[in-house]
Scaffold this active site. Structure first.
Site, PDB file in Angstrom:
ATOM      1  N   GLU A  13      70.812  53.746  51.344  1.00  0.00           N
ATOM      2  CA  GLU A  13      70.785  52.835  50.213  1.00  0.00           C
ATOM      3  C   GLU A  13      69.368  52.377  49.926  1.00  0.00           C
ATOM      4  OE1 GLU A  13      72.534  48.626  48.493  1.00  0.00           O
ATOM      5  OE2 GLU A  13      71.643  48.720  50.473  1.00  0.00           O
ATOM      6  N   ASP A  19      72.369  50.849  55.223  1.00  0.00           N
ATOM      7  CA  ASP A  19      72.254  49.708  54.332  1.00  0.00           C
ATOM      8  C   ASP A  19      70.806  49.248  54.161  1.00  0.00           C
ATOM      9  OD1 ASP A  19      73.691  47.272  53.123  1.00  0.00           O
ATOM     10  OD2 ASP A  19      72.407  46.320  54.618  1.00  0.00           O
TER      11      ASP A  19
END
Ligand code: GLC
Ligand code: MG
Length: 568
Positions: free
Chosen positions: A305, A232
């Protein structure tokens, strides 16, 4: 050979050559599982509720693994399932080694993995390295300056304003969710950095203890049998080093927006995309590779990401001497269209941007949406969802589906009163729709019945989208031709076709609106994608694109729901 004049309203796939099933004798290079994988993102809170509290959970997911098996996907990535006060719905983790009670227990998780293994499905977890929750023990200890934890987060005294004598944050840096990235902590008498919400303090990666701790997190879940991680929010992992006096530099006004609370108001030169971040990903890759060396089994993957520019994103793949992430997410099909709209030329541009920048020997990937972006069918238009699903499955490499894209699910309508996403809540009733991510997170639509079959309870944590009575698994499975049946045929084709797995790629724009893509492999049937991104029917001569595309040689494999393809 007669030229093929194809009238297309939306999109179709054609096979060139005699056999659709490729002959087994076609020589190909063996690919690892992730290189041609179809990943499927589950947003656990909204996938399936097993206990009637209106919140999706692990047993709910386990009960629907067969659905994923039927779809034909390779691996499911679960958004965070760890203990969390849910300020950012699981992206604020208070215990990286435990499961959020409303989602279930560690036993439930083990059961999920067991069932997934039986079905030959891989499970990938979300790894949230940039920050923890402010309720994490690490943060509490850091606030108290406990031994070993004092420097776990990014703390700073701030500045004293010469004119007023008042204390101010160390810099003008802005968080993603609007407003300052610094928060004063009374108890410790210092500011801490939070690039996301106030309740998401940034971990300090310049502290080797933090680096080691987060590697423990990776190993812990690898030992539980996961097939890798979606990492993330990488861009803000590191900030620039402070100067000799311990001061950080201010960012300058970017000119991108007038709204001084919006992160885009300032540049992010010092708070994003630092070289140390890339190196950290290389270290995590080593953790995964070491784990496999010791324990054997299949390779586990890192998906990254980052919405950074290509010069930064591509470094995550690694370089000549070191491997990095298997797949840094390619968001170009989202971001190029966000900026300039959906068109054949922009599709071409998005593809070029990835394929022309990707280092040699690496694997491409294609993403249409996720829990942070409005649903693909709403962004591209429902009439384009089949065409876009086809595109990502015909392009070379891996692709990623966000739950519901296979059904053409559209955004829910969420009022200001019902808004729960911190990004929305940190704005106001007039502008929240620009920021809130609630509309793409409404419950998954299983049936046309009560709560769309998502929950037996009286209410759901977010309201259902309006279209659930027609857009759902039950209705679309029963239909002869639906977004869902199209999606399934695409995956089946992708799994069986050596051309799609190993073939070369050629593409072009015809007549301004039509995007054509051909995959070919010597000795096997070629596959041709033809999509009209304009609003009117159009006739194209495919031989202008490729001389071999004559009328008698092509066979229709899959067409979009609205496609009225006619040959003439
Ligand atoms: C990522 C997640 C997003 C979350 C943020 C902070 O961008 O996808 O949902 O809010 O990181 O963890
Ligand atoms: Mg539940």
């Amino acid at each position: 050979m007669q030229p093929l004049h194809l009238s297309i309203v939306v999109c179709c796939l054609l096979a060139l050559g005699h056999a659709c099933q490729d002959s087994a004798s076609v020589p190909t290079t063996a690919k690892d599982w992730w290189e041609t994988a179809q990943f499927y993102q589950i947003y656990p809170r909204s996938f399936m509720d097993s206990d009637g509290d209106g919140i999706g959970d692990l047993n709910g997911i386990t009960s629907k693994l067969e659905y994923l098996k039927e779809l034909g996907v390779t691996a499911a990535w679960l958004s965070p399932i760890f203990k969390s006060p849910m300020v950012d719905f699981g992206y604020d983790i208070s215990d990286f080694f435990d499961i959020q009670p409303e989602y279930g227990t560690l036993e439930d998780f083990r059961n999920l993995i067991r069932r997934a293994n039986e079905l030959d499905l891989k499970i990938i977890l979300d790894f949230v390295p940039n920050h923890s929750s402010n309720e994490n023990e690490w943060f509490k200890k850091s606030v108290r300056r406990e031994k070993g934890y004092a420097d776990y987060y990014v703390w700073h005294d701030g500045k004293v304003n010469a004119a007023t004598g008042e204390r101010e944050p160390p810099t003008n840096w802005l968080q993603y969710f609007r407003g300052s990235a610094w928060e004063w902590n009374e108890q410790r008498q210092q500011y801490y950095l939070h690039q996301f919400a106030v309740q998401q303090p940034d971990l300090n990666y310049r502290n080797p203890d933090v680096v080691a701790q987060m590697k423990r997190v990776l190993r812990y879940w690898l030992n539980e049998g996961v097939a890798g991680f979606r990492c993330d929010a990488l861009p803000p992992l590191f900030e620039v080093l402070p100067d000799g006096q311990g001061q950080y530099p201010d960012e300058v006004v970017s000119g991108a927006t007038e709204d001084a609370e919006d992160r885009d108001y300032l540049t992010t030169t010092y708070i994003e995309n630092q070289p140390e971040t890339v190196d950290m990903v290389y270290q995590w890759r080593e953790v995964l590779d070491d784990h496999r060396r010791i324990h054997g089994g299949n390779s586990s993957v890192l998906l990254i990401e980052t919405y950074s520019p290509a010069w930064f994103t591509m470094q995550f793949y690694g370089n000549r001497t070191v491997n990095g992430a298997h797949l840094p997410f390619n968001f170009n099909l989202i971001t190029v269209m966000e900026k300039s709209g959906l068109s054949a030329a922009n599709v071409q541009q998005a593809i070029d941007l990835w394929l022309q920048n990707m280092p040699a020997g690496r694997t491409a990937n294609w993403v249409l949406g996720n829990h942070d972006k409005r649903r693909a069918a709403s962004r591209y238009g429902l009439e384009h969802i089949d065409g876009m699903n086809m595109l990502v499955m015909i392009l070379p490499g891996a692709s990623v589906t966000y739950q519901g894209e296979e059904l053409g699910m559209t955004d829910g309508q969420i009022s200001w009163e019902d808004t729960v996403d911190p990004w929305g809540c940190n704005s106001n009733a007039d502008i929240y729709e620009q920021y809130t991510r609630d509309p793409e997170r409404t419950p998954f639509q299983w049936t046309s019945g009560s709560n769309a079959g998502f929950s037996m309870g009286p209410t759901t944590w977010l309201p259902l989208a309006d279209d659930y009575q027609t857009v759902n698994v039950e209705t679309e499975s029963a239909a002869n031709h639906s977004h869902l049946t199209i999606y399934k045929s695409l995956i089946a084709l992708r799994r069986s076709s050596k051309t799609l797995q190993n073939g070369s790629t050629k593409y072009a724009v015809l007549n301004d609106d039509v995007f054509v893509l051909k995959r070919s492999l010597s000795g096997a049937a070629s596959i041709v994608y033809v999509c009209n991104f304009g609003s009117a029917a159009v006739t194209v001569d495919l031989t202008e694109f490729d001389k071999s595309l004559g009328k008698d040689t092509l066979r229709l494999l899959v067409r979009s729901l609205d496609s009225a393809k006619s040959e003439g």
